[in-house]
Design a protein around this motif. Structure first.
Motif, PDB file in Angstrom:
ATOM      1  N   GLN A  39       0.832  -1.205   0.000  1.00  5.22           N
ATOM      2  CA  GLN A  39       0.000   0.000   0.000  1.00  5.22           C
ATOM      3  C   GLN A  39       0.867   1.256   0.000  1.00  5.22           C
ATOM      4  O   GLN A  39       0.581   2.225  -0.721  1.00  5.22           O
ATOM      5  CB  GLN A  39      -0.915  -0.019   1.220  1.00  5.22           C
ATOM      6  CG  GLN A  39      -2.009   1.026   1.204  1.00  5.22           C
ATOM      7  CD  GLN A  39      -2.997   0.827   2.340  1.00  5.22           C
ATOM      8  OE1 GLN A  39      -2.909  -0.138   3.103  1.00  5.22           O
ATOM      9  NE2 GLN A  39      -3.945   1.733   2.467  1.00  5.22           N
ATOM     10  N   GLU A  43       0.877   4.183  -2.939  1.00  8.00           N
ATOM     11  CA  GLU A  43       0.487   5.558  -2.610  1.00  8.00           C
ATOM     12  C   GLU A  43       1.622   6.550  -2.831  1.00  8.00           C
ATOM     13  O   GLU A  43       1.377   7.754  -2.896  1.00  8.00           O
ATOM     14  CB  GLU A  43      -0.004   5.618  -1.164  1.00  8.00           C
ATOM     15  CG  GLU A  43      -1.340   4.892  -0.963  1.00  8.00           C
ATOM     16  CD  GLU A  43      -1.808   4.890   0.478  1.00  8.00           C
ATOM     17  OE1 GLU A  43      -0.994   5.259   1.360  1.00  8.00           O
ATOM     18  OE2 GLU A  43      -2.969   4.521   0.727  1.00  8.00           O
ATOM     19  N   TYR A 268      -4.959   1.571  -8.370  1.00  3.16           N
ATOM     20  CA  TYR A 268      -5.186   1.644  -6.923  1.00  3.16           C
ATOM     21  C   TYR A 268      -5.966   2.913  -6.568  1.00  3.16           C
ATOM     22  O   TYR A 268      -6.881   2.881  -5.736  1.00  3.16           O
ATOM     23  CB  TYR A 268      -3.845   1.621  -6.186  1.00  3.16           C
ATOM     24  CG  TYR A 268      -3.959   1.813  -4.689  1.00  3.16           C
ATOM     25  CD1 TYR A 268      -4.318   0.755  -3.862  1.00  3.16           C
ATOM     26  CD2 TYR A 268      -3.714   3.055  -4.113  1.00  3.16           C
ATOM     27  CE1 TYR A 268      -4.434   0.930  -2.487  1.00  3.16           C
ATOM     28  CE2 TYR A 268      -3.824   3.241  -2.746  1.00  3.16           C
ATOM     29  CZ  TYR A 268      -4.184   2.178  -1.938  1.00  3.16           C
ATOM     30  OH  TYR A 268      -4.308   2.358  -0.578  1.00  3.16           O
ATOM     31  N   ARG A 272      -9.490   3.023  -4.696  1.00  2.00           N
ATOM     32  CA  ARG A 272      -9.643   3.758  -3.435  1.00  2.00           C
ATOM     33  C   ARG A 272     -10.845   4.692  -3.495  1.00  2.00           C
ATOM     34  O   ARG A 272     -11.617   4.786  -2.527  1.00  2.00           O
ATOM     35  CB  ARG A 272      -8.371   4.553  -3.145  1.00  2.00           C
ATOM     36  CG  ARG A 272      -8.425   5.325  -1.820  1.00  2.00           C
ATOM     37  CD  ARG A 272      -7.084   5.964  -1.514  1.00  2.00           C
ATOM     38  NE  ARG A 272      -6.673   6.871  -2.569  1.00  2.00           N
ATOM     39  CZ  ARG A 272      -5.459   7.407  -2.660  1.00  2.00           C
ATOM     40  NH1 ARG A 272      -4.530   7.097  -1.768  1.00  2.00           N
ATOM     41  NH2 ARG A 272      -5.161   8.230  -3.643  1.00  2.00           N
ATOM     42  N   GLU A 276     -13.955   4.278  -0.912  1.00  2.00           N
ATOM     43  CA  GLU A 276     -14.320   5.362   0.003  1.00  2.00           C
ATOM     44  C   GLU A 276     -15.759   5.804  -0.216  1.00  2.00           C
ATOM     45  O   GLU A 276     -16.470   6.138   0.736  1.00  2.00           O
ATOM     46  CB  GLU A 276     -13.351   6.525  -0.173  1.00  2.00           C
ATOM     47  CG  GLU A 276     -11.950   6.203   0.350  1.00  2.00           C
ATOM     48  CD  GLU A 276     -10.961   7.331   0.113  1.00  2.00           C
ATOM     49  OE1 GLU A 276     -11.289   8.236  -0.694  1.00  2.00           O
ATOM     50  OE2 GLU A 276      -9.874   7.299   0.719  1.00  2.00           O
ATOM     51  N   ARG A 290     -12.841   0.018   5.246  1.00  2.00           N
ATOM     52  CA  ARG A 290     -12.075   0.786   4.270  1.00  2.00           C
ATOM     53  C   ARG A 290     -10.594   0.443   4.296  1.00  2.00           C
ATOM     54  O   ARG A 290      -9.986   0.134   3.260  1.00  2.00           O
ATOM     55  CB  ARG A 290     -12.269   2.282   4.532  1.00  2.00           C
ATOM     56  CG  ARG A 290     -11.413   3.180   3.658  1.00  2.00           C
ATOM     57  CD  ARG A 290     -11.490   4.636   4.109  1.00  2.00           C
ATOM     58  NE  ARG A 290     -10.561   5.472   3.371  1.00  2.00           N
ATOM     59  CZ  ARG A 290      -9.267   5.578   3.663  1.00  2.00           C
ATOM     60  NH1 ARG A 290      -8.753   4.885   4.678  1.00  2.00           N
ATOM     61  NH2 ARG A 290      -8.480   6.366   2.942  1.00  2.00           N
ATOM     62  N   SER A 291      -9.969   0.500   5.465  1.00  2.00           N
ATOM     63  CA  SER A 291      -8.519   0.299   5.549  1.00  2.00           C
ATOM     64  C   SER A 291      -8.124  -1.128   5.176  1.00  2.00           C
ATOM     65  O   SER A 291      -7.136  -1.351   4.469  1.00  2.00           O
ATOM     66  CB  SER A 291      -8.018   0.646   6.952  1.00  2.00           C
ATOM     67  OG  SER A 291      -8.654  -0.169   7.926  1.00  2.00           O
ATOM     68  N   LEU A 294      -8.565  -1.561   1.323  1.00  2.00           N
ATOM     69  CA  LEU A 294      -7.482  -0.910   0.592  1.00  2.00           C
ATOM     70  C   LEU A 294      -6.205  -1.739   0.659  1.00  2.00           C
ATOM     71  O   LEU A 294      -5.462  -1.846  -0.325  1.00  2.00           O
ATOM     72  CB  LEU A 294      -7.234   0.490   1.153  1.00  2.00           C
ATOM     73  CG  LEU A 294      -8.252   1.565   0.763  1.00  2.00           C
ATOM     74  CD1 LEU A 294      -7.972   2.863   1.508  1.00  2.00           C
ATOM     75  CD2 LEU A 294      -8.227   1.805  -0.743  1.00  2.00           C
TER      76      LEU A 294
END
Length: 438
Positions: A39, A43, A268, A272, A276, A290-291, A294
């Motif tokens: 992740q 990001e 990604y 995301r 969300e 959510r976390s 992801l």
């Protein structure tokens, strides 16, 4: 009776408490460290330097616009996209309302892999003349597009409706058969120059696009134009001078030029946005973490940005695509997230090796040119093939009849009749034989 009802009440209350405890424990279940690292890689967006060609790519189907008008059109479309909170627009440029849009015609296609394009054009040139009528400006823009260094989309993904607008990719491949037509009509240097420009554009799109679709199209452009160049060059003298555009375009692809990292970072970002948005819906928090979701998405995509992927690209080994994430205790409170990531995961392995096959095709093209310049028999000269034209696991070999140089294809076939080998000719074939082979 009252005791029975009271007992049922306590039982139901106990089950509810147990469900809450299990849900809370599931929600707090730790995420594997490997997914968290993936992740972080996804990001940390890769920096881009040089000229961004997205404005031209976005407005590619439209004639008679200068560079400033294209930038302004893109800026206006971005403004409209940002103003549409729910992604309910068509995702098209506003230019369609008052500008004629060029489309790739079916007759211009040489098939999914564009194999045997030169032979197809030679067999029916009029079909391609008609298919490319009025596309001169479009083809000039495609040549110009090859000068860009990368193609970063300014459209931010949304979680509803159309996730992100995409350019009209159908016209990007349009010029390949036009180059073959130019060759058949006698414009040899123009055809070689155009094919090398198409090759260069593909090289830019593979690592420099915003999403996976651009990398896939880039790899297709590299393969199609490398194949066309091989088919044209084999009919010319071995020492035929190449246009200046070919010097850089025909160089072997480096590992970073085959990388899908930037593309997967874009995938990604789209995921995301969707996650969300779903998490904000009523009741979404109960079935979507959510976390955790992801992190599971990152587990599907993060391999593209890891050191193992770079090492695999350098050695031409299959990429270390992660297996789909398995169900675990954390899925009890993340049912929707686990289902969604399991659905998406199988898509990526099929595309992971496209850029490696593009690199292999370029090595074959270089090997063809080198072998034709050697005085020795190809079988003997092949033993001295320079390292830049072979890989540790896929060294070029001669076909059974010795007329072709080939390596095994790694990516899944795009059609039932696609050759399992990537191949280039070592001697010119009659048009009828080439058509029969393809």
């Amino acid at each position: 009776m009252l005791k029975i009802l009271r007992g049922l009440g306590w039982t139901l209350a106990g089950l509810l408490v147990l469900a809450i405890v299990v849900w809370c424990a599931s929600r707090m279940w730790p995420v594997p460290e490997s997914r968290l690292q993936a992740q972080q890689r996804l990001e940390a967006r890769l920096p881009a330097t040089g000229h961004n060609g997205y404005a031209l790519l976005w407005t590619l189907p439209f004639d008679d616009l200068d560079a400033q008008q294209r930038e302004q059109a893109l800026a206006e479309d971005v403004r409209r996209w940002e103003a549409d909170a729910h992604g309910g627009s068509s995702g098209q440029t506003h230019l369609v309302a008052n500008h004629a849009e060029q489309h790739s015609r079916p007759g211009a296609s040489c098939g999914p892999a564009a194999s045997g394009c030169l032979a197809q054009v030679r067999a029916d040139p009029q079909r391609f003349v008609e298919a490319h009528a009025g596309h001169q400006q479009l083809h000039a823009r495609l040549d110009q597009l090859a000068d860009a260094d990368y193609f970063a989309s300014p459209f931010r993904p949304k979680g509803e409706g159309i996730l992100v607008p995409l350019p009209a990719y159908g016209v990007v491949m349009d010029a390949t058969s036009a180059r073959a037509l130019a060759y058949v009509q006698g414009d040899i240097d123009g055809a070689l120059r155009g094919a090398c420009r198409g090759l260069q554009l593909g090289r830019r799109l593979v690592p420099g696009g915003s999403y996976l679709v651009e990398s896939i199209i880039g790899a297709s452009l590299v393969q199609a134009n490398a194949q066309l160049l091989a088919d044209m060059l084999v009919e010319l003298p071995a020492d035929h001078p190449l246009p200046a555009e070919c010097e850089q375009a025909m160089q072997p692809l480096r590992a970073e030029e085959q990388s899908l990292c930037r593309a997967m970072q874009g995938e990604y970002a789209m995921s995301r946005a969707a996650i969300e948005s779903s998490a904000q819906e009523f009741g979404g928090v109960l079935v979507l973490d959510r976390s955790s979701t992801l992190a599971r998405v990152a587990g599907n995509l993060g391999w593209a940005c890891g050191a193992a992927a770079t090492a695999a690209l350098e050695a031409d080994r299959p990429l270390p695509v992660q297996a789909p994430p398995q169900r675990y205790f954390g899925c009890l409170s993340n049912v929707m997230g686990c289902v969604l990531t399991e659905i998406a995961a199988p898509v990526y392995p099929a595309y992971s090796s496209r850029s490696q096959d593009a690199a292999a095709m370029l090595r074959l093209l270089g090997a063809q040119r080198w072998l034709r310049q050697q005085a020795q028999d190809p079988a003997e000269a092949l033993q001295r093939l320079p390292a830049e034209f072979r890989s540790p696991v896929r060294s070029p070999r001669l076909s059974v009849n010795g007329h072709h140089l080939q390596v095994p294809r790694r990516s899944p076939a795009r059609s039932a009749d696609e050759n399992p080998w990537l191949t280039v000719p070592l001697q010119a074939e009659p048009a009828s034989a080439a058509l029969a082979r393809d």
